[in-house]
Design a protein around this motif. Structure first.
Motif, PDB file in Angstrom:
ATOM      1  N   ALA A   1       0.789  -1.306   0.127  1.00 13.49           N
ATOM      2  CA  ALA A   1       0.212   0.074  -0.129  1.00 13.49           C
ATOM      3  C   ALA A   1       0.747   1.209   0.200  1.00 13.49           C
ATOM      4  O   ALA A   1       1.888   1.254   0.354  1.00 13.49           O
ATOM      5  CB  ALA A   1      -0.914  -0.176   0.998  1.00 13.49           C
ATOM      6  N   ALA A   2       0.207   2.356  -0.403  1.00 14.64           N
ATOM      7  CA  ALA A   2       0.908   3.726  -0.485  1.00 14.64           C
ATOM      8  C   ALA A   2       1.214   4.115   1.076  1.00 14.64           C
ATOM      9  O   ALA A   2       0.706   3.539   1.890  1.00 14.64           O
ATOM     10  CB  ALA A   2      -0.129   4.731  -1.065  1.00 14.64           C
ATOM     11  N   ASN A   3       2.045   4.990   1.409  1.00 16.36           N
ATOM     12  CA  ASN A   3       2.536   5.592   2.524  1.00 16.36           C
ATOM     13  C   ASN A   3       1.204   6.250   3.248  1.00 16.36           C
ATOM     14  O   ASN A   3       0.570   7.050   2.722  1.00 16.36           O
ATOM     15  CB  ASN A   3       3.310   6.864   2.363  1.00 16.36           C
ATOM     16  CG  ASN A   3       4.216   7.413   3.458  1.00 16.36           C
ATOM     17  OD1 ASN A   3       3.454   7.125   4.674  1.00 16.36           O
ATOM     18  ND2 ASN A   3       5.166   7.810   3.197  1.00 16.36           N
ATOM     19  N   PRO A   4       1.244   5.562   4.519  1.00 15.18           N
ATOM     20  CA  PRO A   4       0.036   6.087   5.313  1.00 15.18           C
ATOM     21  C   PRO A   4      -0.205   7.647   5.637  1.00 15.18           C
ATOM     22  O   PRO A   4      -1.230   8.115   5.977  1.00 15.18           O
ATOM     23  CB  PRO A   4       0.074   5.213   6.531  1.00 15.18           C
ATOM     24  CG  PRO A   4       1.585   4.781   6.550  1.00 15.18           C
ATOM     25  CD  PRO A   4       1.918   4.706   5.207  1.00 15.18           C
ATOM     26  N   ASP A   5       1.136   8.471   5.526  1.00 14.38           N
ATOM     27  CA  ASP A   5       0.959   9.852   5.987  1.00 14.38           C
ATOM     28  C   ASP A   5       0.285  10.608   4.925  1.00 14.38           C
ATOM     29  O   ASP A   5       0.083  11.653   5.228  1.00 14.38           O
ATOM     30  CB  ASP A   5       2.550  10.113   6.066  1.00 14.38           C
ATOM     31  CG  ASP A   5       3.143   9.547   7.227  1.00 14.38           C
ATOM     32  OD1 ASP A   5       2.530   8.961   8.183  1.00 14.38           O
ATOM     33  OD2 ASP A   5       4.408   9.335   7.126  1.00 14.38           O
ATOM     34  N   ASP A   6       0.178   9.961   3.838  1.00  8.10           N
ATOM     35  CA  ASP A   6      -0.454  10.702   2.484  1.00  8.10           C
ATOM     36  C   ASP A   6      -1.934  10.654   2.431  1.00  8.10           C
ATOM     37  O   ASP A   6      -2.560  11.181   1.676  1.00  8.10           O
ATOM     38  CB  ASP A   6       0.020  10.338   1.144  1.00  8.10           C
ATOM     39  CG  ASP A   6       1.683  10.454   1.035  1.00  8.10           C
ATOM     40  OD1 ASP A   6       2.145  11.396   1.743  1.00  8.10           O
ATOM     41  OD2 ASP A   6       2.117   9.672   0.301  1.00  8.10           O
ATOM     42  N   TYR A   7      -2.466   9.720   3.716  1.00 14.69           N
ATOM     43  CA  TYR A   7      -4.113   9.644   3.430  1.00 14.69           C
ATOM     44  C   TYR A   7      -4.551   9.811   4.869  1.00 14.69           C
ATOM     45  O   TYR A   7      -4.047   9.608   6.072  1.00 14.69           O
ATOM     46  CB  TYR A   7      -4.383   8.362   3.086  1.00 14.69           C
ATOM     47  CG  TYR A   7      -3.940   8.085   1.817  1.00 14.69           C
ATOM     48  CD1 TYR A   7      -4.561   8.354   0.446  1.00 14.69           C
ATOM     49  CD2 TYR A   7      -2.553   7.663   1.689  1.00 14.69           C
ATOM     50  CE1 TYR A   7      -4.215   8.505  -0.385  1.00 14.69           C
ATOM     51  CE2 TYR A   7      -2.342   7.609   0.161  1.00 14.69           C
ATOM     52  CZ  TYR A   7      -3.092   8.015  -0.940  1.00 14.69           C
ATOM     53  OH  TYR A   7      -2.507   7.835  -2.071  1.00 14.69           O
ATOM     54  N   GLU A   8      -5.942  10.533   4.872  1.00 18.09           N
ATOM     55  CA  GLU A   8      -6.366  10.886   6.155  1.00 18.09           C
ATOM     56  C   GLU A   8      -6.623   9.854   7.147  1.00 18.09           C
ATOM     57  O   GLU A   8      -6.582   9.786   8.322  1.00 18.09           O
ATOM     58  CB  GLU A   8      -7.701  11.910   5.803  1.00 18.09           C
ATOM     59  CG  GLU A   8      -8.309  12.468   7.051  1.00 18.09           C
ATOM     60  CD  GLU A   8      -9.132  13.704   6.729  1.00 18.09           C
ATOM     61  OE1 GLU A   8     -10.215  13.687   7.437  1.00 18.09           O
ATOM     62  OE2 GLU A   8      -8.943  14.549   5.875  1.00 18.09           O
ATOM     63  N   THR A   9      -7.345   8.784   6.402  1.00 14.00           N
ATOM     64  CA  THR A   9      -7.497   7.615   7.197  1.00 14.00           C
ATOM     65  C   THR A   9      -6.876   6.466   6.626  1.00 14.00           C
ATOM     66  O   THR A   9      -6.702   6.364   5.383  1.00 14.00           O
ATOM     67  CB  THR A   9      -9.037   7.280   7.337  1.00 14.00           C
ATOM     68  OG1 THR A   9      -9.456   7.084   5.931  1.00 14.00           O
ATOM     69  CG2 THR A   9      -9.846   8.565   7.910  1.00 14.00           C
TER      70      THR A   9
END
Length: 160
Positions: free
Chosen positions: A14-22
């Motif tokens: 998955a993509a970097n979690p820091d780039d998504y609100e949830t």
């Protein structure tokens, strides 16, 4: 007695979690798309064609499913409890599988997917659990409602 096959698939990278609100909104990273396609190729090469799919509601699990290239004829149930639940809750979901299903694909997250595999076949998983896009194939005899133990017959980490 009918032999059942349960395919456990941890979502692809998955993509970097820091780039998504949830967390649930996180899509696949470019490598994840490649690895999901490779997982689909491995399933086809292994003649593991599911009769049904249980998939978490998270974006990354949905994109992993799409990347497998299974086609539209396989029925899919999107279940939020796979995203939030522990292995015991997911096992309860598996036990509700329709009796006509012989091969079921479950797409979810760690630690639940690895914990579930370990619960079905204690200490059989290698490397401490499934990596992203990792697959554990379990088999057992009997109805889904009686699922408690299932032999781990294969474990793969397809790379795209």
């Amino acid at each position: 007695m009918t032999v059942r096959t349960l395919i456990l698939l941890r979502h692809a990278k998955a993509a970097n979690p820091d780039d998504y609100e949830t967390d649930i909104e996180r899509p696949l990273a470019p490598r994840g798309h490649r690895d999901a396609a490779a997982a689909g190729e491995w399933l086809r090469a292994s003649a593991l064609e599911p009769d049904a799919v249980l998939c978490s509601t998270a974006v990354r699990t949905r994109e992993t499913l799409a990347g497998l290239g299974l086609g539209n004829e396989v029925p899919v149930v999107y279940e939020h409890r796979i995203y939030v639940g522990p292995a015991a809750d997911t096992l309860d979901l598996l036990r509700q599988t329709d009796a006509t299903v012989e091969t079921l694909l479950l797409i979810g997250h760690n630690p639940t997917i690895s914990d579930l595999s370990d619960e079905l076949a204690p200490r059989a998983l290698q490397h401490g659990g499934l990596a992203t896009s990792g697959i554990a194939v379990h088999r057992f005899e009997g109805p889904w409602r009686d699922l408690n133990q299932a032999a781990l017959v294969d474990q793969q980490k397809p790379r795209g």
